[in-house]
Design an enzyme around this catalytic site. Structure first.
Site, PDB file in Angstrom:
ATOM      1  N   GLU A 105       0.841  -1.349   0.137  1.00 54.44           N
ATOM      2  CA  GLU A 105       0.219   0.006  -0.063  1.00 54.44           C
ATOM      3  C   GLU A 105       0.836   1.145   0.066  1.00 54.44           C
ATOM      4  O   GLU A 105       1.863   1.237   0.634  1.00 54.44           O
ATOM      5  CB  GLU A 105      -0.915  -0.015   1.182  1.00 54.44           C
ATOM      6  CG  GLU A 105      -1.494   1.385   1.693  1.00 54.44           C
ATOM      7  CD  GLU A 105      -2.233   2.012   0.731  1.00 54.44           C
ATOM      8  OE1 GLU A 105      -2.241   3.214   0.125  1.00 54.44           O
ATOM      9  OE2 GLU A 105      -3.438   1.473   0.173  1.00 54.44           O
ATOM     10  N   ASP A 156      -6.413  -3.822  -5.323  1.00 55.09           N
ATOM     11  CA  ASP A 156      -7.336  -3.164  -4.748  1.00 55.09           C
ATOM     12  C   ASP A 156      -7.068  -1.851  -4.668  1.00 55.09           C
ATOM     13  O   ASP A 156      -6.449  -1.064  -3.667  1.00 55.09           O
ATOM     14  CB  ASP A 156      -7.518  -3.598  -3.439  1.00 55.09           C
ATOM     15  CG  ASP A 156      -8.542  -3.002  -2.652  1.00 55.09           C
ATOM     16  OD1 ASP A 156      -8.934  -3.356  -1.493  1.00 55.09           O
ATOM     17  OD2 ASP A 156      -9.151  -2.080  -3.034  1.00 55.09           O
ATOM     18  N   THR A 158      -7.261   2.610  -6.304  1.00 54.31           N
ATOM     19  CA  THR A 158      -8.135   3.650  -6.765  1.00 54.31           C
ATOM     20  C   THR A 158      -8.231   3.824  -8.111  1.00 54.31           C
ATOM     21  O   THR A 158      -7.626   2.911  -9.002  1.00 54.31           O
ATOM     22  CB  THR A 158      -7.108   4.891  -6.117  1.00 54.31           C
ATOM     23  OG1 THR A 158      -5.978   4.864  -6.452  1.00 54.31           O
ATOM     24  CG2 THR A 158      -7.350   5.006  -4.703  1.00 54.31           C
TER      25      THR A 158
HETATM   26  N1  SAM Z   1     -12.153   0.110  -3.254  1.00 53.42           N
HETATM   27  C1  SAM Z   1     -11.577   1.326  -3.574  1.00 53.42           C
HETATM   28  C2  SAM Z   1     -11.810   1.617  -4.947  1.00 53.42           C
HETATM   29  O1  SAM Z   1     -12.555   0.681  -5.782  1.00 53.42           O
HETATM   30  O2  SAM Z   1     -11.841   2.851  -5.239  1.00 53.42           O
HETATM   31  C3  SAM Z   1     -10.141   1.262  -3.251  1.00 53.42           C
HETATM   32  C4  SAM Z   1      -9.878   1.132  -1.836  1.00 53.42           C
HETATM   33  S1  SAM Z   1      -8.228   1.082  -1.357  1.00 53.42           S
HETATM   34  C5  SAM Z   1      -8.332   2.126  -0.063  1.00 53.42           C
HETATM   35  C6  SAM Z   1      -7.358   1.841  -2.672  1.00 53.42           C
HETATM   36  C7  SAM Z   1      -5.803   2.113  -2.157  1.00 53.42           C
HETATM   37  O3  SAM Z   1      -4.976   2.421  -3.251  1.00 53.42           O
HETATM   38  C8  SAM Z   1      -5.628   3.482  -1.053  1.00 53.42           C
HETATM   39  O4  SAM Z   1      -5.492   3.234   0.010  1.00 53.42           O
HETATM   40  C9  SAM Z   1      -4.514   3.911  -1.981  1.00 53.42           C
HETATM   41  O5  SAM Z   1      -3.398   4.662  -1.222  1.00 53.42           O
HETATM   42  C10 SAM Z   1      -3.707   2.736  -2.693  1.00 53.42           C
HETATM   43  N2  SAM Z   1      -2.897   3.050  -3.857  1.00 53.42           N
HETATM   44  C11 SAM Z   1      -3.327   3.904  -4.706  1.00 53.42           C
HETATM   45  N3  SAM Z   1      -1.944   3.791  -5.830  1.00 53.42           N
HETATM   46  C12 SAM Z   1      -1.293   3.037  -5.228  1.00 53.42           C
HETATM   47  C13 SAM Z   1      -0.036   2.690  -5.725  1.00 53.42           C
HETATM   48  N4  SAM Z   1       0.508   3.227  -6.817  1.00 53.42           N
HETATM   49  N5  SAM Z   1       0.679   1.591  -5.088  1.00 53.42           N
HETATM   50  C14 SAM Z   1       0.065   1.075  -4.039  1.00 53.42           C
HETATM   51  N6  SAM Z   1      -1.202   1.431  -3.273  1.00 53.42           N
HETATM   52  C15 SAM Z   1      -1.573   2.284  -4.225  1.00 53.42           C
END
Ligand code: SAM
Length: 284
Positions: A105, A156, A158
């Site tokens: 994450e 999972d 964004t």
């Molecule tokens: N269910 C949600 C949706 O469909 O929009 C996603 C939930 S989850 C909280 C998404 C996570 O992806 C966030 O905590 C964000 O910080 C993380 N994220 C975004 N870009 C990322 C990357 N390049 N590497 C790892 N995590 C990432």
């Protein structure tokens, strides 16, 4: 009561009432806000977009995890990319046969704040001895991971904007292919077919994944708080097909109680509406 509002399209907004704005901060990666309301309980947003809430999270987390395990009940090594709320890892850790779960994450603050405000998804995750927290960019994680080191990768993420962009690139999908073993499965947040902006992202991801993985399918789920409510996951693999190789008896024998997923819905989820099928295959 105050209102949280998300713009779903140029002429469509979605609002949720809340009593308390529990927390607001700008992390090095994004704006993070936690709210408490009646309809969806506690929920959080990133850069103003609804991420997770207490009431419908079970749908998203059931559907990102269980179809892969019904297709390969012997999954042992799992990489979760994104998923900072902990809900995806929570579902994976319910499988007694799982030996290792890595959470890559990018924003540690998301996970720490979910431990504080959203225990429904985050509680117990860090404490599980099989859990490895690897805070950092998911693309960099797979670039540095050894060949064939995972059975399952769950993206999972964004949307493909800002920090999430790298997780929708051909380079990322190629690295995922390399890091998965021969029976390896990639499940990715595959956007939505209804509103044009999300449908464009859906088609772009599809085109890239289909060029890399021999098996590339898409399945659907009903998500009340996401734009249009109709959202998709991608199921890509080197060999296993979720429709031909799923083993419902083996999955049911594990004995997990799930509020959304079941092995009948498993097949129905891949039976997509005609306009969605046409859109997904329009890029060929
Ligand atoms: N269910 C949600 C949706 O469909 O929009 C996603 C939930 S989850 C909280 C998404 C996570 O992806 C966030 O905590 C964000 O910080 C993380 N994220 C975004 N870009 C990322 C990357 N390049 N590497 C790892 N995590 C990432």
């Amino acid at each position: 009561m105050s209102w949280y509002t998300e713009q779903w399209s140029e002429d469509c907004k979605f609002s949720v009432g809340y009593e308390k704005h529990l927390h607001s901060e700008k992390s090095p990666f994004q704006q993070i806000d936690f709210y408490e309301g009646k309809e969806f309980g506690t929920f959080f947003t990133l850069d103003g977009l609804m991420m997770v809430n207490e009431k419908d999270e079970f749908i998203y987390h059931d559907m990102i995890v269980h179809p892969a395990f019904a297709t390969n009940p012997d999954i042992k090594k799992v990489l979760v990319i994104g998923g900072g709320d902990g809900g995806t890892a929570r579902e994976v850790l319910r499988y007694p046969g799982v030996e290792q779960v890595v959470l890559a994450e990018i924003d540690e603050q998301v996970f720490r704040l979910c431990q504080q405000y959203l225990p429904i998804t985050a509680a117990g995750v860090e404490e599980d001895p099989r859990m490895e927290l690897a805070f950092g960019d998911g693309l960099a994680y797979v670039q540095n991971a050894p060949d064939a080191s995972f059975d399952l990768i769950l993206v999972d993420s964004t949307d493909p904007v800002s920090v999430g962009e790298g997780l929708f690139t051909t380079a990322f999908y190629n690295e995922c292919y390399r890091v998965l073993n021969d029976k390896g499965i990639l499940i990715n947040q595959h956007e939505s077919p209804y509103f044009p902006e999300y449908a464009e992202n859906m088609k772009k991801a599809r085109t890239k994944i289909k060029k890399i993985f021999p098996v590339a399918r898409v399945y659907q789920y009903h998500m009340p708080t996401y734009p249009s409510g109709h959202w998709l996951f991608g199921f890509a693999s080197k060999s296993l097909d979720p429709l031909k190789d799923a083993d419902a008896d083996a999955w049911n024998a594990i004995g997990l109680q799930t509020k959304y997923y079941n092995t009948d819905l498993h097949y129905g989820a891949f039976a997509l509406p005609s306009y969605v099928r046409e859109a997904l295959d329009s890029e060929e």
